[in-house]
Design an enzyme around this catalytic site. Structure first.
Site, mmCIF file in Angstrom:
data_model
loop_
_atom_site.group_PDB
_atom_site.id
_atom_site.type_symbol
_atom_site.label_atom_id
_atom_site.label_comp_id
_atom_site.label_asym_id
_atom_site.label_seq_id
_atom_site.Cartn_x
_atom_site.Cartn_y
_atom_site.Cartn_z
ATOM 1 N N SER A 189 103.098 39.800 35.006
ATOM 2 C CA SER A 189 103.202 40.441 33.690
ATOM 3 C C SER A 189 104.627 40.467 33.132
ATOM 4 C CB SER A 189 102.622 41.861 33.742
ATOM 5 O OG SER A 189 101.229 41.809 34.007
ATOM 6 N N HIS B 37 99.232 30.381 45.076
ATOM 7 C CA HIS B 37 99.078 31.391 44.021
ATOM 8 C C HIS B 37 97.889 32.293 44.362
ATOM 9 C CE1 HIS B 37 98.391 33.240 40.152
ATOM 10 N NE2 HIS B 37 99.615 32.860 39.812
ATOM 11 N N LYS C 192 98.659 27.854 33.775
ATOM 12 C CA LYS C 192 97.307 28.080 34.322
ATOM 13 C C LYS C 192 96.289 27.094 33.704
ATOM 14 C CE LYS C 192 98.616 32.720 35.519
ATOM 15 N NZ LYS C 192 98.217 34.064 35.918
ATOM 16 N N GLY D 170 98.742 39.232 35.294
ATOM 17 C CA GLY D 170 97.835 39.237 34.150
ATOM 18 C C GLY D 170 97.340 40.624 33.756
ATOM 19 N N GLU E 80 95.634 33.470 42.609
ATOM 20 C CA GLU E 80 94.359 33.078 41.992
ATOM 21 C C GLU E 80 93.666 31.995 42.828
ATOM 22 O OE1 GLU E 80 95.863 32.278 38.050
ATOM 23 O OE2 GLU E 80 96.130 34.427 37.705
ATOM 24 N N ASN F 171 103.981 29.119 34.241
ATOM 25 C CA ASN F 171 102.692 28.700 34.814
ATOM 26 C C ASN F 171 101.637 28.772 33.711
ATOM 27 O OD1 ASN F 171 100.313 28.404 36.218
ATOM 28 N ND2 ASN F 171 100.523 30.285 37.432
HETATM 29 P P1 PGA Z 1 101.257 36.689 34.378
HETATM 30 O O1 PGA Z 1 101.024 35.610 35.543
HETATM 31 O O2 PGA Z 1 102.684 36.525 33.920
HETATM 32 O O3 PGA Z 1 100.261 36.341 33.331
HETATM 33 O O4 PGA Z 1 101.038 38.030 34.993
HETATM 34 C C1 PGA Z 1 101.982 35.334 36.508
HETATM 35 C C2 PGA Z 1 101.461 34.295 37.449
HETATM 36 O O5 PGA Z 1 100.264 34.302 37.732
HETATM 37 O O6 PGA Z 1 102.197 33.421 37.930
#
Ligand code: PGA
Length: 253
Positions: free
Chosen positions: A211, A94, A11, A171, A96, A9
Site C-alpha cells: 500500500s 510474491h 500485476k 492492496g 499472491e 509491480n
Molecule cells: P500494493 O502491492 O502496493 O498494491 O499494496 C504491493 C505488491 O504487491 O507488491
C-alpha cells in the site's frame, strides 16, 4: 542517503497497447536521475512492448514470475533464459503467488534459475495478519529467508533484492508503520549476515512494499535503513508512480 530503488509491480493489469501507453507516459513524466534506479515489472506479454517503448536510460525491466527450469514441457510457463536480454530483474515469492500454492522449495529453485541466467531476484517475504497478531513476524521472515535462499552462495548475494511485504498491507491501504518496517529490515539484514557474512549482507538491497502511495512514500524513503519501495496498485497510475519516484529523487542527495 544512498541510492534508492523503486520497483513497480503492474500485476495482472494492462494489455500490450495499454502497457505501451503507460511506458510512454512514464517516459514523459519521469526525469533521468542516476541516484534512483527504477524497475518496471509488467505482465510477461508486455515485457517486449514495454522494452521497446521505455527509455532505457531511465528504466529497467523486471518479470513478475519465472519457471524454475530453463526449458521443457511446461505449458504456459516462461523461463529465465527467455526473459534474459529483456529483464534484469524478476519478482519471486510474491505473497499472491504463495497464496496460489507456490511453496518455499519452488521459490528456492526459481531463485536459483534467475541467478543461473544472471537475472537479479526480487525476493518477497512477509508475515500474514494472523502471524502478526501472534508476534511471529521475526520467525516468519527468518524462516522464509533461510528456505528461499537455500540454493544460493554468498558470492551470489550481491545481486539480490529482498522486499519486505507484510501480506496484510498488500492492496489493503493499511500500510506498515515505518518504525515497524525498520525493525523487520534489521532482522532481515541480520539473518543474511548470519547466513552469508557481513560483506554479502551489506550489498543486499531491502525494500518495503504494501500500500505504498504518494502520501506515505516519503516516510519510508527518508530512512537510511530502507533501500527503496515495491509499489503495486500505485505503479499503474503514471502520476502516482512518477510522484513516488520524484520523492525518492528529491530525498537522495
Ligand atoms: P500494493 O502491492 O502496493 O498494491 O499494496 C504491493 C505488491 O504487491 O507488491
Amino acid at each position: 542517503m544512498s541510492k534508492k530503488l523503486i520497483v513497480g509491480n503492474w500485476k495482472m493489469h494492462l494489455s500490450p497497447s495499454e502497457a505501451t501507453l503507460l511506458a510512454q507516459r512514464l517516459n514523459q513524466k519521469i526525469d533521468h536521475d542516476p541516484k534512483v534506479e527504477i524497475v518496471l515489472c509488467p505482465p510477461a506479454i508486455d515485457l517486449m512492448p514495454v522494452h521497446k517503448e521505455m527509455n532505457a536510460q531511465k528504466f529497467k525491466l523486471g518479470a513478475q514470475n519465472i519457471h524454475y527450469r530453463d526449458e521443457g514441457a511446461f505449458t504456459g510457463e516462461i523461463s529465465a533464459p527467455m526473459i534474459k536480454g529483456l529483464a534484469d530483474y524478476v519478482i519471486v515469492g510474491h505473497s499472491e503467488r504463495r497464496a496460489m500454492g507456490e511453496d518455499d522449495k519452488t521459490i528456492a529453485e526459481k531463485i536459483a534459475a534467475a541467478v543461473r541466467s544472471n537475472i537479479s531476484p526480487i525476493l518477497c517475504i512477509g508475515e500474514g495478519l494472523n502471524e502478526r497478531h501472534h508476534e511471529l513476524t521475526k520467525k516468519v521472515v527468518m524462516d522464509q529467508l533461510e528456505a528461499n535462499l537455500a540454493m544460493i552462495t554468498a558470492g551470489e548475494m550481491h545481486k539480490f533484492v529482498i522486499a519486505y511485504e507484510p501480506v496484510w498491507a498488500i492492496g489493503s491501504g493499511d500500510f506498515a508503520k515505518p518504525n515497524d518496517v525498520i525493525q523487520v529490515v534489521l532482522w532481515i539484514r541480520h539473518t543474511i549476515e548470519e547466513l552469508y557474512g557481513e560483506a554479502a549482507s551489506s550489498k543486499v538491497r531491502i525494500l518495503y512494499g504494501g500500500s505504498v502511495d504518494p502520501d506515505n512514500a516519503k516516510s519510508y524513503l527518508s530512512l537510511d535503513y530502507i533501500d527503496g519501495l515495491l509499489v503495486g496498485g500505485a505503479s499503474i497510475n503514471y502520476e502516482k508512480f512518477a510522484s513516488i519516484v520524484k520523492t525518492a529523487q528529491d530525498i537522495v542527495e
